[in-house]
Design an enzyme around this catalytic site. Structure first.
Site, short mmCIF file in Angstrom:
data_model
loop_
_atom_site.label_atom_id
_atom_site.label_comp_id
_atom_site.label_asym_id
_atom_site.label_seq_id
_atom_site.Cartn_x
_atom_site.Cartn_y
_atom_site.Cartn_z
N THR A 100 0.85 -1.18 0.00
CA THR A 100 0.00 0.00 0.00
C THR A 100 0.89 1.23 0.00
O THR A 100 2.11 1.13 -0.09
CB THR A 100 -0.92 0.02 1.23
OG1 THR A 100 -0.14 0.33 2.40
CG2 THR A 100 -1.61 -1.33 1.44
N CYS A 101 0.27 2.41 0.12
CA CYS A 101 1.06 3.63 0.09
C CYS A 101 1.93 3.78 1.32
O CYS A 101 2.87 4.58 1.33
CB CYS A 101 0.15 4.85 -0.06
SG CYS A 101 -1.02 5.06 1.29
N ASN A 102 1.66 3.03 2.39
CA ASN A 102 2.49 3.18 3.59
C ASN A 102 2.93 1.85 4.21
O ASN A 102 3.30 1.82 5.37
CB ASN A 102 1.77 4.03 4.65
CG ASN A 102 0.40 3.51 4.98
OD1 ASN A 102 0.11 2.32 4.82
ND2 ASN A 102 -0.48 4.40 5.41
N ARG A 103 2.91 0.77 3.42
CA ARG A 103 3.45 -0.49 3.91
C ARG A 103 3.78 -1.42 2.74
O ARG A 103 3.10 -1.39 1.70
CB ARG A 103 2.52 -1.18 4.90
CG ARG A 103 1.36 -1.93 4.29
CD ARG A 103 0.54 -2.66 5.35
NE ARG A 103 0.00 -1.70 6.31
CZ ARG A 103 0.43 -1.60 7.58
NH1 ARG A 103 1.37 -2.40 8.03
NH2 ARG A 103 -0.09 -0.71 8.38
N ALA A 147 -7.22 7.73 -11.72
CA ALA A 147 -8.59 7.22 -11.70
C ALA A 147 -8.67 5.85 -11.04
O ALA A 147 -9.60 5.09 -11.28
CB ALA A 147 -9.16 7.15 -13.12
N GLY A 148 -7.68 5.53 -10.20
CA GLY A 148 -7.69 4.28 -9.46
C GLY A 148 -8.58 4.36 -8.24
O GLY A 148 -9.38 5.29 -8.08
N SER A 149 -8.45 3.38 -7.34
CA SER A 149 -9.34 3.30 -6.19
C SER A 149 -9.20 4.51 -5.27
O SER A 149 -10.20 5.07 -4.81
CB SER A 149 -9.07 2.01 -5.41
OG SER A 149 -7.72 1.95 -4.99
N MET A 150 -7.96 4.94 -4.99
CA MET A 150 -7.76 6.07 -4.10
C MET A 150 -8.25 7.37 -4.73
O MET A 150 -8.91 8.19 -4.08
CB MET A 150 -6.29 6.19 -3.73
CG MET A 150 -5.99 7.25 -2.68
SD MET A 150 -6.43 6.75 -1.00
CE MET A 150 -4.98 5.80 -0.57
N SER A 151 -7.97 7.57 -6.01
CA SER A 151 -8.43 8.77 -6.70
C SER A 151 -9.95 8.79 -6.80
O SER A 151 -10.59 9.84 -6.65
CB SER A 151 -7.82 8.84 -8.11
OG SER A 151 -6.42 8.92 -8.04
#
Length: 451
Positions: A49-52, A193-197
């Site tokens: 993920t963005c932090n692990r 346009a992914g899940s976070m966006s």
């Protein structure tokens, strides 16, 4: 069970190291394939993920497994072994289960209690299933982690302890104001346009922004997100899609910018943002949720711009309030870890018990056949009654020992009971292994559609 996890997160490593060690999807695939080819590894799954970044594996040797997983992470990430090693953590068996369950509940997230991690765990499991690197242990582990995470959110108020990273980031940019009051009527630019966006776009729409512009390298994905935002009965926001080439021009008109792409380089340089600010009278708020970063950290030094990125969000989250429900979630995690360990230990002895009962059934069949040879005058009714009687005797003799051995095997330190049972009854190891393989095939056939 020989579960091992080697990884690093925002709790163990600075954001600069996490940024260099990020794993795009194609790299995750190669990592899993190489992990499964390694001698001590029987199964593998990666949670990135963005932090692990965490690599989970079923290994037959602890020290060899740690060395192999550490080397593989260094080889496939952008960080060298010497740089990566000081920030790695290792969890083994029950501690590894406890770690993943805590992660699933949001206890280990940058924003405590956030629920987005459940989707990321589900994606990690799906990738392992698709590549056939996740077998029985990791299938069971990740599926149970998802259930534990959902239980924590449904039975406690952990949701009150934190929000998604998107919401937390927008709250930081709002600087004490309600996000709805701060964002209402503004123009937003969402890059990616992914899940976070998509989550960011939906959050901004609910907050009442007047317009959302979606920029993405794949036009079809941007168009699909725009259609969702513009659907009748929605929030009323105006949404449109642009190409990445149009981002510079759109930046001038955007009050709020959210970027989260899979790019390995900068999407917005400080120079591009500075040029856009020269044509703006109002300040600009930028939220960078990508890892590695999309927006040049030099934007922090520009007047008229306020940038929140993963690093500044990590600093802000350290002061975030903790809800009392966190203690309740920790209790849930501890109980679920104990239950999972007991179930795995009990499952370990099941093939041996099945093989024992199969051997007993063969003995019954053999003795009944011998009896028929000695007493050929038995009619069908008498033969059936003798067979039922012998089977009842065998079942009664085996019932209490097999039930008790399963109970004992489920307790800590009970792994040796399967070996003892095989030794006492002289069971063929190949027969036990065949039962295990058949059971695993059945589990895989069902397991892939469970979550």
């Amino acid at each position: 069970m020989s579960l091992l996890v080697v990884g690093l997160s925002h709790r163990s490593a600075p954001v600069s190291v996490l940024e260099r060690a990020s794993l795009p999807t194609d790299t995750q695939i190669k990592l899993l394939q190489d992990a499964l080819a390694a001698e001590p590894v029987a199964e593998a799954a990666v949670l990135a993920t963005c932090n692990r970044i965490e690599l989970y594996a079923d290994v037959d040797k602890f020290h060899a497994g740690v060395a192999e997983l550490t080397t593989l992470l260094a080889q496939h990430s952008g960080a060298g072994l010497d740089e990566l090693t000081p920030y790695l953590y290792v969890h083994y068996e029950d501690r590894a289960v406890h770690h993943l369950f805590s992660v699933a509940c949001g206890l280990d997230s940058m924003v405590v209690g956030e629920g987005q991690i459940l989707g990321q765990i589900k994606d990690a499991l799906a990738l392992g299933q698709e590549l056939h690197t996740a077998g029985r242990l990791l299938n069971d582990l990740f599926q149970q982690a998802l259930r534990v995470g959902k239980r924590a959110h449904s039975e406690t108020g952990i949701d009150r302890a934190g929000q998604s990273l998107v919401t937390f980031g927008l709250e930081q940019l709002a600087a004490g104001r309600a996000v709805e009051d701060w964002a209402g009527g503004r123009r937003a630019l969402v890059i990616g346009a992914g899940s976070m966006s998509s989550l960011a776009a939906a959050t901004l729409a609910r907050a009442g922004v007047a317009e959302i512009v979606i920029a993405n390298r794949t036009a079809a994905r941007a168009d699909r997100l725009v259609q969702i935002l513009n659907q009748p009965g929605g929030t009323g926001v105006r949404a449109r899609a642009v190409t990445m080439a149009d981002v510079g021009a759109e930046l001038t008109h955007a009050d709020i910018v959210v970027s989260c792409t899979g790019s390995t380089g900068l999407v917005l340089t400080a120079a591009v943002v500075e040029t856009a600010l020269q044509d703006r009278a109002a300040p600009q708020a930028l939220l960078d949720l990508a890892m590695p970063r999309d927006i040049d950290s030099g934007v922090h030094r520009l007047g008229g711009a306020r940038l929140m990125d993963i690093e500044s969000l990590a600093e802000a989250s350290a002061d975030a309030p903790m809800a009392a429900d966190v203690d309740q979630v920790r209790t849930i995690v501890s109980d679920e870890v104990a239950a999972f360990g007991a179930a795995q230990r009990a499952a370990h002895i099941t093939p041996t018990v099945v093989a024992l009962r199969a051997m007993a059934a063969d003995v019954v069949s053999s003795e009944v056949a011998r009896l028929e040879g000695r007493l050929p005058d038995l009619d069908d009714r008498q033969r059936a009654e003798v067979t039922r009687t012998v089977r009842r005797v065998v079942d009664k003799l085996l019932h209490a020992p097999t039930v008790r051995v399963k109970q004992l095997a489920s307790e800590p330190g009970g792994a040796g009971y399967a070996d003892a049972l095989r030794e006492l009854f002289d069971l063929d190891p190949q027969t036990v292994a065949a039962v295990s393989r058949a059971d695993l095939n059945d589990t895989d056939g069902v397991g892939r559609g469970r979550v």
